[in-house]
Design a protein around this motif. Structure first.
Motif, mmCIF file in Angstrom:
data_model
loop_
_atom_site.group_PDB
_atom_site.id
_atom_site.type_symbol
_atom_site.label_atom_id
_atom_site.label_comp_id
_atom_site.label_asym_id
_atom_site.label_seq_id
_atom_site.Cartn_x
_atom_site.Cartn_y
_atom_site.Cartn_z
ATOM 1 N N SER A 139 -22.195 16.524 -11.370
ATOM 2 C CA SER A 139 -23.267 16.097 -12.265
ATOM 3 C C SER A 139 -23.237 16.901 -13.551
ATOM 4 C CB SER A 139 -24.624 16.288 -11.592
ATOM 5 O OG SER A 139 -24.706 15.526 -10.422
ATOM 6 N N VAL A 199 -14.838 13.967 -11.765
ATOM 7 C CA VAL A 199 -14.568 13.720 -10.359
ATOM 8 C C VAL A 199 -13.503 14.729 -9.931
ATOM 9 C CG1 VAL A 199 -13.888 11.988 -8.663
ATOM 10 C CG2 VAL A 199 -15.020 11.257 -10.757
ATOM 11 N N LEU A 220 -18.399 12.091 -17.009
ATOM 12 C CA LEU A 220 -18.128 11.860 -15.594
ATOM 13 C C LEU A 220 -16.962 12.762 -15.191
ATOM 14 C CD1 LEU A 220 -18.375 10.346 -12.880
ATOM 15 C CD2 LEU A 220 -16.883 8.584 -13.842
ATOM 16 N N ILE A 262 -16.768 4.115 -9.878
ATOM 17 C CA ILE A 262 -18.027 4.603 -10.443
ATOM 18 C C ILE A 262 -18.306 3.909 -11.768
ATOM 19 C CG2 ILE A 262 -19.180 6.621 -11.429
ATOM 20 C CD1 ILE A 262 -17.614 8.313 -9.313
ATOM 21 N N GLU A 316 -11.475 6.256 -7.793
ATOM 22 C CA GLU A 316 -12.887 6.630 -7.667
ATOM 23 C C GLU A 316 -13.571 6.598 -9.032
ATOM 24 O OE1 GLU A 316 -16.515 7.866 -5.805
ATOM 25 O OE2 GLU A 316 -14.751 6.719 -5.199
ATOM 26 N N GLN A 317 -12.901 7.107 -10.053
ATOM 27 C CA GLN A 317 -13.456 7.047 -11.405
ATOM 28 C C GLN A 317 -13.730 5.597 -11.793
ATOM 29 O OE1 GLN A 317 -10.928 7.481 -14.979
ATOM 30 N NE2 GLN A 317 -12.161 9.315 -15.419
ATOM 31 N N GLU A 335 -18.231 13.762 -7.132
ATOM 32 C CA GLU A 335 -18.638 13.559 -8.521
ATOM 33 C C GLU A 335 -19.526 14.728 -8.909
ATOM 34 O OE1 GLU A 335 -21.370 10.505 -11.179
ATOM 35 O OE2 GLU A 335 -20.746 9.896 -9.177
#
Length: 145
Positions: free
Chosen positions: A7, A47, A45, A95, A91-92, A5
């Motif tokens: 930032s 990824v 976000l 999160i 994964e997205q 991920e």
């Protein structure tokens, strides 16, 4: 394969890696304002996945309170059909669930069969369509988390 991920704000170097995958996946470079467009998104976000370099990415942002919009994603052509897109999507969503989002929304072109099938297999439903400025049909999908 490692999934990371990134930032916000996204650096020029990180954006350049994503732009390389974008160009390979879609056949053209992203707009020159790509980094600015990324960093202006509310609760961005990003990824990325890969072994030694970025092989795929998934980008999204908060659309409304409790609703996340999965905006862009791509995988290098030589890395397709290896589960990278599915792993990034999951994964997205993990999160987003951890962050308290209730729903994920996305859009794709109606002729993007692989993307539509992936989304349907991962629990999305089609809830609408619209005609894009380029005259192509866009399909709206959503998934409850």
């Amino acid at each position: 394969m490692h999934i990371t991920e990134l930032s916000a704000p996204i650096s020029e170097a990180q954006a350049a890696q994503v732009a390389l995958v974008f160009e390979s996946a879609f056949g053209h470079r992203p707009a020159s304002q790509f980094v600015d467009r990324l960093n202006e998104k509310q609760k961005l976000l990003v990824v990325v996945a890969g072994r030694d370099s970025v092989d795929g990415f998934k980008i999204g942002y908060e659309r409304f309170r409790g609703v996340f919009f999965s905006w862009l994603g791509g995988v290098m052509p030589g890395c397709r059909r290896q589960g990278i897109a599915r792993a990034l999507l999951r994964e997205q969503h993990r999160i987003c669930s951890d962050l308290g989002y209730r729903e994920i929304q996305t859009e794709t072109y109606a002729d993007s069969n692989r993307m539509i099938l992936l989304n349907l297999r991962e629990g999305f439903e089609i809830y609408g369509t619209h005609l894009a400025q380029d005259g192509r049909l866009r399909v709206h999908l959503r998934k409850s988390l």
